[in-house]
Design an enzyme around this catalytic site. Structure first.
Site, PDB file in Angstrom:
ATOM      1  N   HIS A  84       0.827  -1.200   0.000  1.00  0.00           N
ATOM      2  CA  HIS A  84       0.000   0.000   0.000  1.00  0.00           C
ATOM      3  C   HIS A  84       0.865   1.255   0.000  1.00  0.00           C
ATOM      4  O   HIS A  84       2.052   1.204   0.316  1.00  0.00           O
ATOM      5  CB  HIS A  84      -0.973   0.029   1.194  1.00  0.00           C
ATOM      6  CG  HIS A  84      -0.362  -0.321   2.514  1.00  0.00           C
ATOM      7  ND1 HIS A  84      -0.537  -1.546   3.124  1.00  0.00           N
ATOM      8  CD2 HIS A  84       0.438   0.388   3.347  1.00  0.00           C
ATOM      9  CE1 HIS A  84       0.114  -1.570   4.268  1.00  0.00           C
ATOM     10  NE2 HIS A  84       0.719  -0.406   4.438  1.00  0.00           N
ATOM     11  N   GLU A 135      -3.580   3.739   1.672  1.00  0.00           N
ATOM     12  CA  GLU A 135      -3.841   3.863   3.110  1.00  0.00           C
ATOM     13  C   GLU A 135      -3.913   5.349   3.433  1.00  0.00           C
ATOM     14  O   GLU A 135      -2.903   6.051   3.465  1.00  0.00           O
ATOM     15  CB  GLU A 135      -2.747   3.201   3.938  1.00  0.00           C
ATOM     16  CG  GLU A 135      -2.961   3.352   5.442  1.00  0.00           C
ATOM     17  CD  GLU A 135      -1.841   2.757   6.281  1.00  0.00           C
ATOM     18  OE1 GLU A 135      -1.692   3.170   7.450  1.00  0.00           O
ATOM     19  OE2 GLU A 135      -1.108   1.895   5.768  1.00  0.00           O
ATOM     20  N   GLU A 201      -3.155  10.171 -12.417  1.00  0.00           N
ATOM     21  CA  GLU A 201      -3.078  10.010 -13.863  1.00  0.00           C
ATOM     22  C   GLU A 201      -4.028   8.887 -14.265  1.00  0.00           C
ATOM     23  O   GLU A 201      -3.932   7.769 -13.757  1.00  0.00           O
ATOM     24  CB  GLU A 201      -1.648   9.676 -14.304  1.00  0.00           C
ATOM     25  CG  GLU A 201      -1.511   9.522 -15.817  1.00  0.00           C
ATOM     26  CD  GLU A 201      -0.088   9.187 -16.243  1.00  0.00           C
ATOM     27  OE1 GLU A 201       0.230   9.356 -17.426  1.00  0.00           O
ATOM     28  OE2 GLU A 201       0.700   8.729 -15.378  1.00  0.00           O
TER      29      GLU A 201
END
Length: 343
Positions: A84, A135, A201
């Site tokens: 993460h 997270e 993006e």
């Protein structure tokens, strides 16, 4: 050699200080022959000692080289993947709504730590045990952060960039670049911003098991960073792309192909050596089978370990954290402990 001779004669019970001029003038073949004989033996012993010391030194150097090579090879074979990416937000509920309604993520779990005055929310496109997720961290009472100039963007792969952008715009999202081919290429991309100003993006691609596909960070020396991530983190250099017209170069690095796993996009802007980190972006977490070995490899490669390997208080998950040459933080998490944390 003078020191060696003094010691040698001293061992014979004849230190230089004990010799008088008269003694040197007296013919003493016995003493002379003993001295000559000892000198020959001493020379042989000294040569043998030098050879032994040299051999020992070579052996130590060879052993060190071998151990370093073994450590680097272990890092390549370690069971690693991006788990993460951690960053701070000013309004957790607002960000969760944006990510679920506009970006199509799912709220996987929340964790409130009142004694430390913060809350985490984990969101993504699949379960944490198989997918790369975000997270989000909300620190009680803090509603704004400085993103800085070093952090670039997150990448999300979609099948239809235009449709995704229209949805984000309809939900009140900020579109900073309309869908269209990337500069110098054919891939259709767009850029949007979340409520805290983090850029995403939007990349038009075929279906992928890992839609949250990129984290882009800017670095001051691309070659140095590539070598560090390859050796210290065991990543593979997937590809590089130089854009002299726009004066930047990117390197894609990760633990698997871009179309199936999340990757790190390192960007070097010509002539720019340093960036402001701000206080918003946190770190990337990477899984490992051994945080202790991982820390040692990072040290061997010149990385800075900011938290020695060991269990976290309260949850007992073993981690180690470090900084890359540009100061970007990475946390390595024990795979077994992480799996238990998700149970």
């Amino acid at each position: 050699m003078a020191a060696s001779s003094a010691v040698s004669n001293g061992r014979l019970g004849l230190p230089f200080a004990s010799f008088s001029k008269k003694a040197f003038l007296l013919p003493s073949l016995k003493i002379a022959s003993q001295s000559q004989l000892f000198g020959i033996r001493h020379l042989k012993v000294t040569q043998k000692m030098r050879i032994a010391v040299q051999a020992t030194g070579d052996a130590v150097q060879a052993s060190t080289t071998t151990s370093q090579e073994e450590a680097l090879e272990w890092a390549k074979k370690d069971n690693r993947r991006l788990l993460h990416v951690v960053y701070r937000v000013g309004d957790l509920d607002k960000t969760i709504r944006f990510y679920t309604e506009c970006l199509g993520m799912k709220l996987l779990r929340k964790r409130d730590i009142p004694e430390e005055k913060y809350t985490n929310a984990f969101l993504g496109y699949g379960p944490e045990d198989t997918n790369f997720v975000v997270e989000l961290t909300y620190n009680y009472g803090v509603d704004k952060y400085d993103i800085g100039t070093g952090f670039g963007h997150f990448g999300i792969a979609v099948e239809d960039a235009a449709k995704t952008v229209d949805l984000i715009r309809a939900k009140g999202g900020k579109v900073t670049r309309e869908p269209g081919p990337v500069k110098g290429g054919k891939t259709v991309i767009a850029f949007i911003e979340d409520p805290d100003g983090y850029k995403f993006e939007i990349l038009e691609r075929d279906p992928t098991p890992e839609p949250l596909c990129q984290v882009m960070l800017r670095v001051g020396d691309l070659d140095r960073s590539i070598e560090f991530y390859k050796k210290a983190y065991g990543m593979e250099l997937l590809r590089t792309r130089d854009n002299p017209e726009y004066k930047y170069t990117v390197a894609m690095m990760g633990y698997g192909p871009e179309d199936r796993t999340a990757v790190l996009e390192l960007t070097y802007n010509y002539g720019v050596k340093e960036y402001e980190k701000g206080n918003a972006y946190g770190q990337i977490a990477i899984g490992t089978d051994d945080v202790y070995k991982t820390a040692e490899v990072i040290k061997l490669c010149g990385g800075k370990v900011t938290r020695e390997p060991g269990p976290l208080p309260g949850i007992s998950t073993k981690i180690t954290s470090c900084l890359d040459p540009d100061g970007w933080k990475t946390v390595f998490v024990d795979n077994i402990d992480f799996a238990k944390e998700l149970e």
